[in-house]
Scaffold this active site. Structure first.
Site, PDB file in Angstrom:
ATOM      1  N   ASN A   1      -6.686  12.295  -0.308  1.00 11.34           N
ATOM      2  CA  ASN A   1      -5.584  10.939   0.427  1.00 11.34           C
ATOM      3  C   ASN A   1      -6.318  10.618   1.451  1.00 11.34           C
ATOM      4  OD1 ASN A   1      -2.919  10.415   1.132  1.00 11.34           O
ATOM      5  ND2 ASN A   1      -2.895  11.861   2.987  1.00 11.34           N
ATOM      6  N   LYS A   2      -5.694   9.618   2.542  1.00  6.51           N
ATOM      7  CA  LYS A   2      -6.350   8.969   3.669  1.00  6.51           C
ATOM      8  C   LYS A   2      -7.283   9.649   4.008  1.00  6.51           C
ATOM      9  CE  LYS A   2      -5.685   5.727   3.762  1.00  6.51           C
ATOM     10  NZ  LYS A   2      -5.857   4.630   3.362  1.00  6.51           N
TER      11      LYS A   2
ATOM     12  N   ARG B   1      -7.144  -0.983  -7.311  1.00 11.78           N
ATOM     13  CA  ARG B   1      -7.208   0.068  -6.244  1.00 11.78           C
ATOM     14  C   ARG B   1      -7.640   2.071  -6.885  1.00 11.78           C
ATOM     15  NH1 ARG B   1      -4.275   0.940  -1.147  1.00 11.78           N
ATOM     16  NH2 ARG B   1      -6.233   1.316   0.068  1.00 11.78           N
TER      17      ARG B   1
ATOM     18  N   GLN C   1      -2.383   2.829   9.487  1.00 10.62           N
ATOM     19  CA  GLN C   1      -1.171   2.624   9.069  1.00 10.62           C
ATOM     20  C   GLN C   1      -0.923   3.780   9.757  1.00 10.62           C
ATOM     21  OE1 GLN C   1      -4.514   3.281   7.221  1.00 10.62           O
ATOM     22  NE2 GLN C   1      -4.218   2.085   5.316  1.00 10.62           N
TER      23      GLN C   1
ATOM     24  N   ARG D   1       0.836  -1.298   0.334  1.00  9.71           N
ATOM     25  CA  ARG D   1       0.048  -0.085   0.389  1.00  9.71           C
ATOM     26  C   ARG D   1       1.089   0.775  -0.050  1.00  9.71           C
ATOM     27  NH1 ARG D   1       2.060   2.142   3.941  1.00  9.71           N
ATOM     28  NH2 ARG D   1       0.503   3.894   4.078  1.00  9.71           N
ATOM     29  N   GLY D   2       0.778   2.687   0.205  1.00  8.86           N
ATOM     30  CA  GLY D   2       0.545   4.100  -0.175  1.00  8.86           C
ATOM     31  C   GLY D   2       0.914   3.748  -1.955  1.00  8.86           C
ATOM     32  N   ALA D   3       0.493   5.101  -2.276  1.00 11.21           N
ATOM     33  CA  ALA D   3       0.364   5.088  -3.320  1.00 11.21           C
ATOM     34  C   ALA D   3       1.694   5.052  -4.588  1.00 11.21           C
ATOM     35  CB  ALA D   3       0.180   6.745  -4.667  1.00 11.21           C
TER      36      ALA D   3
ATOM     37  N   ASP E   1      -2.845  10.134  -2.837  1.00 12.10           N
ATOM     38  CA  ASP E   1      -3.200   9.607  -3.600  1.00 12.10           C
ATOM     39  C   ASP E   1      -3.705  10.141  -5.154  1.00 12.10           C
ATOM     40  OD1 ASP E   1      -3.480   8.395  -0.794  1.00 12.10           O
ATOM     41  OD2 ASP E   1      -2.712   6.473  -2.347  1.00 12.10           O
TER      42      ASP E   1
HETATM   43  O1  MRU Z   1      -5.000   2.837   2.134  1.00 16.02           O
HETATM   44  P1  MRU Z   1      -3.371   3.072   1.890  1.00 16.02           P
HETATM   45  O2  MRU Z   1      -2.834   2.685   3.017  1.00 16.02           O
HETATM   46  O3  MRU Z   1      -2.820   3.171   0.583  1.00 16.02           O
HETATM   47  O4  MRU Z   1      -3.107   4.881   1.908  1.00 16.02           O
HETATM   48  C1  MRU Z   1      -1.768   5.644   1.841  1.00 16.02           C
HETATM   49  C2  MRU Z   1      -1.798   7.523   1.786  1.00 16.02           C
HETATM   50  O5  MRU Z   1      -3.124   7.420   1.689  1.00 16.02           O
HETATM   51  C3  MRU Z   1      -0.538   7.698   1.534  1.00 16.02           C
HETATM   52  O6  MRU Z   1      -1.004   9.201   2.615  1.00 16.02           O
HETATM   53  C4  MRU Z   1      -0.713   8.083  -0.093  1.00 16.02           C
HETATM   54  O7  MRU Z   1      -0.174   7.064  -0.295  1.00 16.02           O
HETATM   55  C5  MRU Z   1       0.724   8.811   0.340  1.00 16.02           C
HETATM   56  S1  MRU Z   1       2.299   7.750   0.532  1.00 16.02           S
HETATM   57  C6  MRU Z   1       3.226   8.565  -0.134  1.00 16.02           C
END
Ligand code: MRU
Length: 336
Positions: free
Chosen positions: A229-230, A84, A178, A47-49, A219
């Site tokens: 974003n999250k 996703r 997270q 996970r993480g963009a 994201d």
């Molecule tokens: O659902 P996730 O854990 O993939 O969400 C991640 C985030 O929202 C991060 O803040 C975003 O991807 C930036 S990561 C450098």
């Protein structure tokens, strides 16, 4: 020093660290099939963009080697691309690999670029962090989230290495934690002074704890600066505006979607009810409770003080500066 290797090509598949098990267990897995690649992304094992983008790039390169039939390969790549919907890095990376003569080389380039891009983001963001800054952040935006040095957390780690002694208030980041599981772990590994707090503690932290700035990752960023974003990031931005605190987004150019005008066009992933109605595998809500579980929200561009990118700091008016970002030379300056 990053102790983990979130994604790596191992010649026989894509090796990845299952982030769902952290911080309690460090378990590496190998994805070999389209279903395993798609499953690792959907389940948030990866996970993480930016990290999803790097993983998917290797994944599609692998599928090109293992699926001879073109129609079957393209169908498998499409499934990975759509695993996703919110993080634009996923589609961006898959499209780059699909358009390349040598898919594996392209995937490796995407990964190498991400490492260099994260270094540039960290350097550019360094100037925004005052000495002894008290910083609120959300989710995990470190090496685990990018397969490089991180975005928002990369900036914080650079400040730590530059002896600025940042003090971080890390949101736990419900419902999948997270922040508690991954960001706090990476903050500790980097020796950053940090406290973990419930997401709902952000308001009183800004009121009473002398917070100097908020910094988060992204994201997907629209051409007018609206930023997905999250879930919980939008609330932090409103709180920051209320308290007169700068609110920054750190993100690579690959997270900017220059094809969309505003945040309403960003698809928001909704995840399963169990993520909210249960906690650590135990049901906490009454049986059958109805749930709204968006994984992301969209912060309007007018609440964002500036974007930290590998190309520099981007400020408003975003309707001008973001389209201009698209035209800037790539950093790092790899040959096309
Ligand atoms: O659902 P996730 O854990 O993939 O969400 C991640 C985030 O929202 C991060 O803040 C975003 O991807 C930036 S990561 C450098």
């Amino acid at each position: 020093m990053n102790e983990f290797i979130p994604v790596a090509w191992d010649g026989d598949g894509v090796r990845y660290l299952d982030q769902r098990l952290l911080p309690h267990e460090v378990r590496y897995e190998r994805a070999r099939t389209a279903a395993e690649i798609e499953g690792a992304i959907k389940s948030l094992a990866i996970r993480g963009a930016p990290c999803i983008g790097v993983f998917a790039a290797y994944g599609v390169a692998l599928l090109r080697r293992t699926i001879a039939d073109d129609a079957r390969f393209l169908d498998a790549a499409r499934r990975v691309r759509e695993a996703r919907p919110t993080a634009v890095n996923l589609a961006w990376a898959v499209d780059r690999v699909l358009g390349a003569d040598d898919p594996l080389k392209e995937a490796q380039t995407i990964h190498e670029e991400q490492i260099a891009i994260d270094e540039a983001i960290a350097q550019n963001g360094f100037e925004l962090i005052p000495k002894n800054a008290r910083i609120v952040t959300i989710c995990n935006t470190g090496p685990l989230a990018t397969a490089g040095g991180g975005t928002a957390l990369g900036v914080i780690i650079a400040a730590q290495r530059g002896a600025k002694k940042p003090h971080v208030f890390a949101c736990e980041t419900r419902p999948l934690l997270q922040g508690a599981r991954l960001n706090y772990l990476e903050l500790s590994q980097a020796g950053v002074d940090a406290v973990l707090m419930a997401d709902s503690a952000a308001a009183i932290a800004m009121k009473r704890k002398g917070i100097d700035l908020v910094i988060a990752g992204a994201d997907r960023v629209a051409s007018n600066g609206d930023t997905a974003n999250k879930i919980g990031t939008y609330a932090l931005a409103i709180l920051a505006a209320h308290h007169g605190i700068p609110f920054y987004i750190a993100a690579p150019r690959s997270t900017f979607d220059f094809t969309i005008a505003g945040g309403d066009e960003i698809p928001i992933e909704e995840r399963s009810a169990e993520e909210v109605s249960s906690f650590a595998g135990t049901r906490v809500a009454p049986e059958g409770a109805a749930v709204y579980n968006p994984a992301f929200d969209v912060t309007p561009g007018h609440l964002i003080t500036a974007f930290v990118t590998e190309c520099g700091i981007i400020r408003s008016p975003y309707v001008e500066s973001i389209p201009d970002l698209e035209l800037r030379p790539r950093v790092p300056a790899y040959p096309a």
